[in-house]
Design a protein around this motif. Structure first.
Motif, PDB file in Angstrom:
ATOM      1  N   LEU A 134       0.577  -1.068  -0.008  1.00 13.33           N
ATOM      2  CA  LEU A 134       0.051  -0.036   0.038  1.00 13.33           C
ATOM      3  C   LEU A 134       0.867   1.194   0.019  1.00 13.33           C
ATOM      4  N   MET A 135       0.355   2.175  -0.744  1.00 12.53           N
ATOM      5  CA  MET A 135       1.162   3.353  -0.866  1.00 12.53           C
ATOM      6  C   MET A 135       0.226   4.456  -0.031  1.00 12.53           C
ATOM      7  N   ALA A 136       0.991   5.376   0.735  1.00 10.16           N
ATOM      8  CA  ALA A 136      -0.014   6.638   1.179  1.00 10.16           C
ATOM      9  C   ALA A 136      -0.436   7.583   0.140  1.00 10.16           C
ATOM     10  N   HIS A 137      -1.444   8.193   0.395  1.00 14.62           N
ATOM     11  CA  HIS A 137      -1.503   9.444  -0.367  1.00 14.62           C
ATOM     12  C   HIS A 137      -0.627  10.398  -0.418  1.00 14.62           C
ATOM     13  N   PRO A 138      -0.315  10.959  -1.658  1.00 12.33           N
ATOM     14  CA  PRO A 138       0.746  12.017  -1.834  1.00 12.33           C
ATOM     15  C   PRO A 138       0.535  13.206  -0.836  1.00 12.33           C
ATOM     16  N   VAL A 139      -0.533  13.571  -0.662  1.00  7.60           N
ATOM     17  CA  VAL A 139      -0.820  14.556   0.178  1.00  7.60           C
ATOM     18  C   VAL A 139      -0.516  14.406   1.483  1.00  7.60           C
ATOM     19  N   ILE A 140      -0.753  13.063   1.988  1.00  7.20           N
ATOM     20  CA  ILE A 140      -0.570  12.565   3.581  1.00  7.20           C
ATOM     21  C   ILE A 140       1.026  12.777   3.671  1.00  7.20           C
ATOM     22  N   LEU A 141       1.544  12.077   2.639  1.00  7.44           N
ATOM     23  CA  LEU A 141       3.072  11.797   2.649  1.00  7.44           C
ATOM     24  C   LEU A 141       3.648  13.044   2.715  1.00  7.44           C
ATOM     25  N   CYS A 142       3.490  14.319   1.859  1.00 10.30           N
ATOM     26  CA  CYS A 142       3.772  15.376   1.937  1.00 10.30           C
ATOM     27  C   CYS A 142       3.972  15.858   3.370  1.00 10.30           C
ATOM     28  N   GLY A 143       2.577  15.930   3.935  1.00 14.31           N
ATOM     29  CA  GLY A 143       2.680  16.524   5.215  1.00 14.31           C
ATOM     30  C   GLY A 143       3.451  15.985   6.219  1.00 14.31           C
ATOM     31  N   ALA A 194       9.990   8.700   0.272  1.00 13.23           N
ATOM     32  CA  ALA A 194       8.903   9.568   0.403  1.00 13.23           C
ATOM     33  C   ALA A 194       9.045  10.619  -0.701  1.00 13.23           C
ATOM     34  N   HIS A 195      10.360  10.934  -0.900  1.00  7.33           N
ATOM     35  CA  HIS A 195      10.665  11.971  -1.875  1.00  7.33           C
ATOM     36  C   HIS A 195      10.409  11.218  -3.309  1.00  7.33           C
ATOM     37  N   HIS A 196      10.689  10.166  -3.453  1.00  7.22           N
ATOM     38  CA  HIS A 196      10.475   9.525  -4.541  1.00  7.22           C
ATOM     39  C   HIS A 196       9.140   9.200  -5.111  1.00  7.22           C
ATOM     40  N   GLN A 197       8.324   9.295  -4.176  1.00  2.99           N
ATOM     41  CA  GLN A 197       6.644   8.962  -4.109  1.00  2.99           C
ATOM     42  C   GLN A 197       6.091  10.187  -4.504  1.00  2.99           C
ATOM     43  N   LEU A 198       6.616  11.152  -4.077  1.00  4.60           N
ATOM     44  CA  LEU A 198       5.602  12.455  -4.330  1.00  4.60           C
ATOM     45  C   LEU A 198       5.649  13.121  -5.839  1.00  4.60           C
ATOM     46  N   PRO A 199       4.595  13.680  -5.991  1.00  8.91           N
ATOM     47  CA  PRO A 199       4.330  14.274  -7.359  1.00  8.91           C
ATOM     48  C   PRO A 199       5.623  15.211  -7.649  1.00  8.91           C
ATOM     49  N   GLY A 200       5.883  14.972  -9.023  1.00  4.26           N
ATOM     50  CA  GLY A 200       7.328  15.484  -9.676  1.00  4.26           C
ATOM     51  C   GLY A 200       8.666  14.946  -9.164  1.00  4.26           C
ATOM     52  N   VAL A 257       6.241  14.444   5.623  1.00  2.00           N
ATOM     53  CA  VAL A 257       7.715  14.925   5.515  1.00  2.00           C
ATOM     54  C   VAL A 257       7.732  16.342   6.033  1.00  2.00           C
ATOM     55  N   SER A 258       7.018  17.226   5.702  1.00  4.89           N
ATOM     56  CA  SER A 258       6.882  18.589   6.165  1.00  4.89           C
ATOM     57  C   SER A 258       7.032  18.556   7.788  1.00  4.89           C
ATOM     58  N   GLU A 259       5.888  17.904   8.302  1.00  2.09           N
ATOM     59  CA  GLU A 259       5.981  17.877   9.895  1.00  2.09           C
ATOM     60  C   GLU A 259       7.405  17.329  10.282  1.00  2.09           C
ATOM     61  N   TYR A 260       8.083  16.296   9.903  1.00  2.01           N
ATOM     62  CA  TYR A 260       9.142  15.733  10.346  1.00  2.01           C
ATOM     63  C   TYR A 260      10.089  16.736  10.170  1.00  2.01           C
ATOM     64  N   THR A 303       5.290   6.790  11.373  1.00  2.00           N
ATOM     65  CA  THR A 303       4.488   6.753  10.495  1.00  2.00           C
ATOM     66  C   THR A 303       5.118   6.952   9.157  1.00  2.00           C
ATOM     67  N   LEU A 304       6.255   7.630   8.997  1.00  2.64           N
ATOM     68  CA  LEU A 304       6.873   7.661   7.681  1.00  2.64           C
ATOM     69  C   LEU A 304       7.450   6.380   7.450  1.00  2.64           C
ATOM     70  N   CYS A 305       7.847   5.819   8.287  1.00  2.00           N
ATOM     71  CA  CYS A 305       8.783   4.316   7.872  1.00  2.00           C
ATOM     72  C   CYS A 305       7.557   3.394   7.480  1.00  2.00           C
ATOM     73  N   VAL A 306       6.323   3.486   8.270  1.00  7.74           N
ATOM     74  CA  VAL A 306       5.344   2.375   7.888  1.00  7.74           C
ATOM     75  C   VAL A 306       4.727   2.687   6.214  1.00  7.74           C
ATOM     76  N   SER A 307       4.697   3.852   6.200  1.00  6.24           N
ATOM     77  CA  SER A 307       3.901   4.454   5.131  1.00  6.24           C
ATOM     78  C   SER A 307       5.087   4.200   3.826  1.00  6.24           C
ATOM     79  N   THR A 308       5.952   4.204   3.839  1.00  4.06           N
ATOM     80  CA  THR A 308       7.077   3.861   2.830  1.00  4.06           C
ATOM     81  C   THR A 308       7.787   2.596   2.760  1.00  4.06           C
ATOM     82  N   GLY A 309       7.336   1.532   3.886  1.00  2.00           N
ATOM     83  CA  GLY A 309       7.911   0.297   3.720  1.00  2.00           C
ATOM     84  C   GLY A 309       9.267   0.325   4.160  1.00  2.00           C
ATOM     85  N   THR A 310       9.692   1.098   4.911  1.00  2.00           N
ATOM     86  CA  THR A 310      11.221   1.326   5.155  1.00  2.00           C
ATOM     87  C   THR A 310      11.571   1.028   7.048  1.00  2.00           C
TER      88      THR A 310
END
Length: 76
Positions: free
Chosen positions: A2-11, A58-64, A13-16, A41-48
Motif C-alpha cells: 500500500l502507498m500513502a496518498h501523496p498529500v498525506i506523505l507530503c504532510g 517518500a521524496h521518490h513517491q511525491l508528485p514531480g 515529510v513537512s512535519e518531520y 508513520t513515515l517508515c510504515v508509509s514507505t515500507g522502510t
C-alpha cells in the motif's frame, strides 16, 4: 504494498522536517513523542526501517519526483 496518498506523505515529510529543525528530540516530552510518531508513520508509509531511507522513498513517491534519478542512493 500500500502507498500513502501523496498529500498525506507530503504532510508527514513537512512535519518531520519542522520537528527536526526545531530539535524536538531535545524539547518537551510531547514534542519528542510527536517526532517519534511521525518517524514511525513515515517508515510504515514507505515500507522502510529508518528515517533516512523513509525520506528518500517518500521524496521518490511525491508528485514531480524523478524515479529514474537515484543519485541520492549512489555511493559517493
Amino acid at each position: 504494498m500500500l502507498m500513502a496518498h501523496p498529500v498525506i506523505l507530503c504532510g508527514l515529510v513537512s512535519e518531520y522536517e519542522t520537528l527536526r529543525d526545531l530539535h524536538a528530540e531535545n524539547g518537551s516530552p510531547n514534542a519528542e513523542q510527536r517526532l517519534q510518531d511521525v518517524v514511525y508513520t513515515l517508515c510504515v508509509s514507505t515500507g522502510t526501517l529508518d528515517i533516512d531511507t523513509a525520506l528518500i522513498a517518500a521524496h521518490h513517491q511525491l508528485p514531480g519526483a524523478r524515479p529514474e534519478d537515484d543519485s541520492l542512493l549512489a555511493a559517493g
